[in-house]
Write an enzyme that holds these catalytic residues in place. Sequence first.
Site, short mmCIF file in Angstrom:
data_model
loop_
_atom_site.label_atom_id
_atom_site.label_comp_id
_atom_site.label_asym_id
_atom_site.label_seq_id
_atom_site.Cartn_x
_atom_site.Cartn_y
_atom_site.Cartn_z
N LYS A 1 0.83 -1.13 0.01
CA LYS A 1 0.00 -0.07 -0.19
C LYS A 1 0.95 1.17 0.06
O LYS A 1 0.54 2.26 -0.87
CB LYS A 1 -1.02 0.01 1.20
N ARG B 1 -9.65 0.29 9.18
CA ARG B 1 -8.84 -1.27 9.32
C ARG B 1 -9.92 -1.93 10.02
O ARG B 1 -9.69 -3.20 10.31
CB ARG B 1 -7.75 -1.06 10.03
N ARG C 1 11.72 -5.24 5.07
CA ARG C 1 11.34 -3.98 4.88
C ARG C 1 12.12 -2.78 5.69
O ARG C 1 12.68 -3.11 6.62
CB ARG C 1 9.66 -3.70 5.42
N ARG D 1 11.46 -0.98 11.02
CA ARG D 1 10.39 -0.65 11.91
C ARG D 1 10.50 -1.65 13.26
O ARG D 1 10.78 -2.94 12.79
CB ARG D 1 9.06 -0.64 11.48
N ARG E 1 0.36 -9.53 13.44
CA ARG E 1 -0.48 -8.35 12.59
C ARG E 1 -1.13 -9.07 11.45
O ARG E 1 -2.19 -8.46 11.10
CB ARG E 1 0.54 -7.34 12.02
P1 ADP Z 1 1.39 -1.71 7.98
O1 ADP Z 1 0.76 -1.24 6.56
O2 ADP Z 1 2.73 -2.52 7.65
O3 ADP Z 1 0.38 -2.60 8.59
P2 ADP Z 1 1.07 0.57 9.46
O4 ADP Z 1 1.84 1.63 9.48
O5 ADP Z 1 -0.33 0.77 8.45
O6 ADP Z 1 1.60 -0.66 8.91
O7 ADP Z 1 0.42 0.34 10.86
C1 ADP Z 1 1.25 0.06 11.70
C2 ADP Z 1 0.61 -0.02 13.33
O8 ADP Z 1 -0.30 1.27 13.49
C3 ADP Z 1 -0.47 -1.06 13.44
O9 ADP Z 1 -0.29 -2.46 13.52
C4 ADP Z 1 -1.75 -0.45 14.21
O10 ADP Z 1 -1.07 -0.73 15.55
C5 ADP Z 1 -1.63 0.92 14.11
N1 ADP Z 1 -2.38 1.36 12.96
C6 ADP Z 1 -2.18 2.21 11.81
N2 ADP Z 1 -3.53 2.43 11.34
C7 ADP Z 1 -4.56 1.94 12.14
C8 ADP Z 1 -5.91 1.91 12.09
N3 ADP Z 1 -6.55 2.61 10.90
N4 ADP Z 1 -6.40 1.51 13.16
C9 ADP Z 1 -5.86 1.08 14.26
N5 ADP Z 1 -4.61 0.91 14.21
C10 ADP Z 1 -3.77 1.23 13.30
P1 ADP Z 2 2.26 -1.99 3.28
O1 ADP Z 2 2.20 -0.34 3.19
O2 ADP Z 2 1.08 -2.34 2.64
O3 ADP Z 2 2.58 -2.43 4.65
P2 ADP Z 2 4.63 -1.71 1.81
O4 ADP Z 2 4.37 -0.94 0.81
O5 ADP Z 2 5.49 -0.82 2.93
O6 ADP Z 2 3.53 -2.28 2.39
O7 ADP Z 2 5.64 -2.63 1.21
C1 ADP Z 2 6.01 -3.99 2.20
C2 ADP Z 2 7.33 -4.27 1.56
O8 ADP Z 2 7.37 -4.88 0.41
C3 ADP Z 2 8.56 -3.20 1.48
O9 ADP Z 2 9.47 -3.63 1.76
C4 ADP Z 2 8.46 -2.74 -0.07
O10 ADP Z 2 9.52 -2.30 -0.69
C5 ADP Z 2 8.07 -4.42 -0.62
N1 ADP Z 2 7.23 -4.16 -1.75
C6 ADP Z 2 6.29 -3.62 -2.17
N2 ADP Z 2 5.53 -3.90 -3.03
C7 ADP Z 2 6.36 -4.84 -3.73
C8 ADP Z 2 6.02 -5.72 -4.81
N3 ADP Z 2 5.13 -5.55 -5.58
N4 ADP Z 2 6.98 -6.70 -5.19
C9 ADP Z 2 7.84 -6.72 -4.11
N5 ADP Z 2 8.22 -6.10 -2.99
C10 ADP Z 2 7.29 -5.21 -2.66
#
Ligand code: ADP
Ligand code: ADP
Length: 214
Positions: free
Chosen positions: A13, A88, A127, A160, A171
Amino acid sequence: MNLILLGAPGAGKGTQAQYLIDTYKIPQISTGDMLREAIKNQTAIGMEAKSFMDRGELVPDVVILEIIRERLLQDDCKNGYILDGFPRTIAQAEGLAEMLEALNATIDKVILFEVSNDVLIERLTGRRVCGNCGASFHTVFNKPGKEGICDRCGSALIQRKDDNLETATNRLSVYENQTAPLIHFYEKAGKLVKLDGDQAITLLQKQLSHILGA
Ligand code: ADP
Ligand code: ADP
Ligand code: ZN
């Protein structure tokens, strides 16, 4: 254009949001980034959110909805935005719908990135993110030009705290239980577009351009 990017942690995303910001000149609203900023600044919201985030649990809906309510009212949201990591839960989606109704606005499309769990774990544990601008890289799949340095802003890349195997696994189950029901929610509303998130980053960008009309 008001978009929601939906998908499990690691689905890509944030990576695609970066592309959409550059292409459509609309802001990304990432609740995760906003919460991490709040923790860094030791605000009341940050203090409340930290323990949930460290465990890979969701931060309470009321906290999240308050953050979003303020954010959507800011000037840069006038021409649209990309919601990344929000909503979410069904409660958050309903809260969002109420807010939008009051603003006389709607969500145009919800883009779902589908990726299998073993790939998600590989992505999350490899990541690396920019401590300054939040851009996402990967040690194998999406290497920066210079190791450990952000391509966009030149700052240092970090791992992270919640991208370790144990928290990442938790998660993914939180996603299955609490967030995946949104797929049906937005499908019913006729807004859902599904993408195979296992494809190459550039291929996904092309598909997004096609869907959104660039
Ligand atoms: P990722 O896309 O890898 O899951 P995020 O940065 O979106 O990571 O989220 C990291 C953490 O922040 C989540 O595991 C949760 O604890 C919190 N968080 C983020 N967005 C939300 C949301 N919309 N509702 C509840 N918790 C959230
Ligand atoms: P999200 O925001 O959904 O948690 P990220 O965009 O941070 O996910 O992507 C998670 C990890 O996967 C990052 O290390 C990113 O560089 C990698 N990544 C994202 N899209 C792709 C893809 N299409 N193929 C391979 N690796 C990817
Ligand atoms: Zn950066």
